[in-house]
Design a protein around this motif. Structure first.
Motif: not given
Length: 262
Positions: A232-242
């Motif tokens: 979930x942390x990696x998902x949040x990071x990709x989401x914020x980055x995009x």
């Protein structure tokens, strides 16, 4: 119409050709229109000064050139060994480097500082490019099917509030690496009337909805439990980055969040 305005470095003794008002404490400005160019450096003996004078003995006599082009500007580096730095005065440490010998490097910043290495530390001057052009409402495709936006986000939806809260730390400080978890997002949004009943599970649902449906960032197993773990942390990071990379969440969207208490 000028494309760029160069704020010349302060000099102890203004030259005879200085612009009116430079001796009164106001900065001396050089206005350049499309196609105009101005060299910068220490100056050439016997042939007059360059328009942008950097008197440090460590600066080449002709160190480079700024050129107004359309609604932006270009920088040329005449040095054979030293790189120049262009800082974004509106960014949080954002800059670009112009390599030795590089000609006509486009500069995308609206408010910039050009920095050169010098014997006294650094020498610098500022460049303002206020005439940026943007696409207006008059442009309409002539024929064909209507273009579908790849990221159709609704700024009035609750999932968008979750996305803004997720991106808030990096919007306020681009060097920030930590992102809020679901519980922190709940506490950040709870003062809003529309988010009084927001829960951690709802936040995780909105993050999944954004990642899987709205922005299509993941194609893995959607039935995995929405725990605040590594996945979930990696998902949040990709989401914020995009969202930040494509400008889907911008600084003005912070106004949607509750006010930050001092």
């Amino acid at each position: 119409m000028e494309t760029i305005i160069v704020q010349l470095p302060d000099r102890d003794l203004p030259s005879a050709g200085a612009a009116a008002g430079s001796a009164s404490g106001r900065p001396e400005l050089l206005h350049l229109g499309p196609g105009d160019a101005a060299d910068f450096g220490r100056g050439l003996p016997g042939t007059g000064e360059v328009p942008i004078v950097l008197p440090d003995p460590g600066i080449s006599r002709r160190a480079g050139r700024v050129e107004a082009a359309g609604d932006y500007w270009r920088l040329s580096n005449y040095s054979h060994s030293l790189s120049y730095v262009v800082e974004n005065l509106e960014g949080a440490g954002e800059y670009l480097t112009v390599a030795p010998g590089r000609l006509g490097a486009p500069v995308p910043f609206e408010f910039s500082r050009v920095v050169l290495p010098a014997l006294t530390g650094t020498a610098a001057f500022k460049v303002f490019a206020p005439q940026h052009a943007y696409l207006g409402d008059r442009f309409v495709a002539a024929v064909g099917e209507q273009t579908v936006h790849p990221f159709s986000l609704d700024p009035t939806a609750k999932y968008f509030l979750v996305l803004v809260a997720l991106c808030e730390p990096r919007l306020r400080d681009p060097s920030e690496t930590a992102l809020p978890g679901a519980g922190e997002i709940v506490e950040r949004l709870r003062p809003l009337e529309s988010c009084r009943d927001l829960t951690r599970s709802a936040v995780n649902y909105h993050i999944d909805y954004l990642a899987f449906t709205k922005m299509r960032l993941e194609s893995g197993d959607r039935t995995a439990p929405p725990a605040d773990g590594g996945r979930t942390g990696a998902k949040r990071a990709r989401l914020a980055s995009a969202a930040l990379r494509f400008g889907l969440v911008r600084e003005e969207h912070l106004a949607l969040l509750p006010r930050v208490r001092p």
